[in-house]
Scaffold this motif. Structure first.
Motif, mmCIF file in Angstrom:
data_model
loop_
_atom_site.group_PDB
_atom_site.id
_atom_site.type_symbol
_atom_site.label_atom_id
_atom_site.label_comp_id
_atom_site.label_asym_id
_atom_site.label_seq_id
_atom_site.Cartn_x
_atom_site.Cartn_y
_atom_site.Cartn_z
ATOM 1 N N ALA A 3 0.823 -1.209 0.000
ATOM 2 C CA ALA A 3 0.000 0.000 0.000
ATOM 3 C C ALA A 3 0.857 1.258 0.000
ATOM 4 N N ILE A 4 0.338 2.277 -0.643
ATOM 5 C CA ILE A 4 0.868 3.628 -0.584
ATOM 6 C C ILE A 4 -0.156 4.461 0.170
ATOM 7 N N HIS A 5 0.309 5.248 1.146
ATOM 8 C CA HIS A 5 -0.570 6.093 1.945
ATOM 9 C C HIS A 5 -0.221 7.561 1.726
ATOM 10 N N LEU A 6 -1.212 8.362 1.455
ATOM 11 C CA LEU A 6 -1.070 9.816 1.417
ATOM 12 C C LEU A 6 -2.038 10.351 2.458
ATOM 13 N N GLU A 7 -1.527 11.143 3.386
ATOM 14 C CA GLU A 7 -2.355 11.549 4.523
ATOM 15 C C GLU A 7 -2.414 13.065 4.667
ATOM 16 N N ASP A 8 -3.565 13.528 5.094
ATOM 17 C CA ASP A 8 -3.811 14.930 5.434
ATOM 18 C C ASP A 8 -3.519 15.880 4.273
ATOM 19 N N LEU A 9 -3.941 15.474 3.076
ATOM 20 C CA LEU A 9 -3.868 16.369 1.923
ATOM 21 C C LEU A 9 -4.946 17.424 2.119
ATOM 22 N N SER A 10 -4.600 18.677 2.013
ATOM 23 C CA SER A 10 -5.527 19.755 2.352
ATOM 24 C C SER A 10 -5.856 20.590 1.120
ATOM 25 N N PHE A 11 -7.156 20.817 0.907
ATOM 26 C CA PHE A 11 -7.631 21.563 -0.256
ATOM 27 C C PHE A 11 -8.761 22.498 0.154
ATOM 28 N N PHE A 12 -8.821 23.656 -0.466
ATOM 29 C CA PHE A 12 -9.926 24.575 -0.253
ATOM 30 C C PHE A 12 -10.928 24.363 -1.378
ATOM 31 N N ALA A 13 -12.201 24.117 -1.019
ATOM 32 C CA ALA A 13 -13.216 23.823 -2.031
ATOM 33 C C ALA A 13 -14.588 24.270 -1.543
ATOM 34 N N TYR A 14 -15.608 24.020 -2.348
ATOM 35 C CA TYR A 14 -16.940 24.595 -2.134
ATOM 36 C C TYR A 14 -18.041 23.535 -2.079
ATOM 37 N N HIS A 15 -17.806 22.432 -1.401
ATOM 38 C CA HIS A 15 -18.785 21.351 -1.311
ATOM 39 C C HIS A 15 -19.724 21.568 -0.131
ATOM 40 N N GLY A 16 -20.974 21.134 -0.299
ATOM 41 C CA GLY A 16 -21.933 21.195 0.789
ATOM 42 C C GLY A 16 -23.333 21.505 0.300
ATOM 43 N N LEU A 17 -24.281 21.286 1.170
ATOM 44 C CA LEU A 17 -25.699 21.492 0.851
ATOM 45 C C LEU A 17 -26.107 22.958 0.874
ATOM 46 N N TYR A 18 -25.442 23.739 1.707
ATOM 47 C CA TYR A 18 -25.932 25.085 1.984
ATOM 48 C C TYR A 18 -25.293 26.138 1.078
ATOM 49 N N ASP A 19 -26.079 27.180 0.797
ATOM 50 C CA ASP A 19 -25.601 28.272 -0.056
ATOM 51 C C ASP A 19 -24.317 28.890 0.481
ATOM 52 N N GLU A 20 -24.205 28.990 1.811
ATOM 53 C CA GLU A 20 -23.008 29.581 2.419
ATOM 54 C C GLU A 20 -21.763 28.759 2.093
ATOM 55 N N ALA A 22 -21.285 26.997 -0.597
ATOM 56 C CA ALA A 22 -20.957 27.248 -2.000
ATOM 57 C C ALA A 22 -20.337 28.631 -2.181
ATOM 58 N N ARG A 23 -20.746 29.575 -1.381
ATOM 59 C CA ARG A 23 -20.264 30.951 -1.514
ATOM 60 C C ARG A 23 -18.924 31.160 -0.811
ATOM 61 N N LEU A 24 -18.792 30.635 0.409
ATOM 62 C CA LEU A 24 -17.607 30.894 1.221
ATOM 63 C C LEU A 24 -16.509 29.842 1.060
ATOM 64 N N GLY A 25 -16.915 28.594 0.816
ATOM 65 C CA GLY A 25 -15.943 27.506 0.731
ATOM 66 C C GLY A 25 -15.375 27.152 2.096
ATOM 67 N N GLN A 26 -14.561 26.118 2.118
ATOM 68 C CA GLN A 26 -13.932 25.667 3.348
ATOM 69 C C GLN A 26 -12.826 24.683 3.021
ATOM 70 N N ARG A 27 -12.051 24.342 4.022
ATOM 71 C CA ARG A 27 -10.941 23.421 3.870
ATOM 72 C C ARG A 27 -11.452 21.991 3.996
ATOM 73 N N PHE A 28 -10.943 21.114 3.133
ATOM 74 C CA PHE A 28 -11.213 19.677 3.190
ATOM 75 C C PHE A 28 -9.872 18.966 3.300
ATOM 76 N N HIS A 29 -9.836 17.874 4.064
ATOM 77 C CA HIS A 29 -8.614 17.085 4.215
ATOM 78 C C HIS A 29 -8.900 15.680 3.691
ATOM 79 N N VAL A 30 -7.929 15.123 2.977
ATOM 80 C CA VAL A 30 -8.105 13.820 2.347
ATOM 81 C C VAL A 30 -6.979 12.890 2.775
ATOM 82 N N ASP A 31 -7.353 11.698 3.206
ATOM 83 C CA ASP A 31 -6.409 10.596 3.433
ATOM 84 C C ASP A 31 -6.682 9.561 2.349
ATOM 85 N N LEU A 32 -5.621 9.043 1.761
ATOM 86 C CA LEU A 32 -5.766 8.119 0.637
ATOM 87 C C LEU A 32 -4.835 6.935 0.823
ATOM 88 N N THR A 33 -5.360 5.742 0.602
ATOM 89 C CA THR A 33 -4.550 4.535 0.564
ATOM 90 C C THR A 33 -4.807 3.846 -0.767
#
Length: 121
Positions: A3-20, A22-33
């Motif tokens: 296995a290869i592990h990539l941990e705590d990859l951080s990205f700013f994006a606009y996912h979510g149900l609420y209009d805020e 989509a408008r403001l965005g937020q940080r998302f962190h991704v762990d991948l194996t």
């Protein structure tokens, strides 16, 4: 399987149900194996025998930042698909999407979604 592990990859994006979200965005962190046979790389010490970590990071970044999803479940599915498209040697992948700014009805707490997928036939 190896296995290869990539941990705590951080990205700013606009996912979510609420209009805020989509408008403001937020940080998302991704762990991948990624599971694959790394024995050739381990024996040869040749770069071509492994998966490029930077290519994996770029695939995750493109998926997280270039498409908007309402659900992080859908985002996780899209990341799994992108990983399989990155390199045919990857047989299985696990992705965990952390949404630290998820709107919760309490002052503290963390939200994440984890999916494990095998390469489609």
């Amino acid at each position: 399987m190896d296995a290869i592990h990539l941990e705590d990859l951080s990205f700013f994006a606009y996912h979510g149900l609420y209009d805020e979200e989509a408008r403001l965005g937020q940080r998302f962190h991704v762990d991948l194996t990624c599971w694959l046979d790394l024995s050739a790389a381990g024996e040869s010490d040749e770069y071509e025998q492994t998966v490029c970590y930077a290519t994996l990071v770029k695939a995750v970044e493109d998926t997280v930042t270039n498409t908007r999803f309402k659900l992080i479940e859908r985002l996780a599915t899209a990341v799994c698909t992108a990983v399989f498209e990155t390199d045919p040697r990857i047989q299985k992948t696990k992705v965990r999407i952390h949404k630290p700014g998820a709107p919760l009805p309490i002052p503290t707490g963390k939200v994440s979604v984890e999916m494990t997928r095998e390469r489609p036939e």
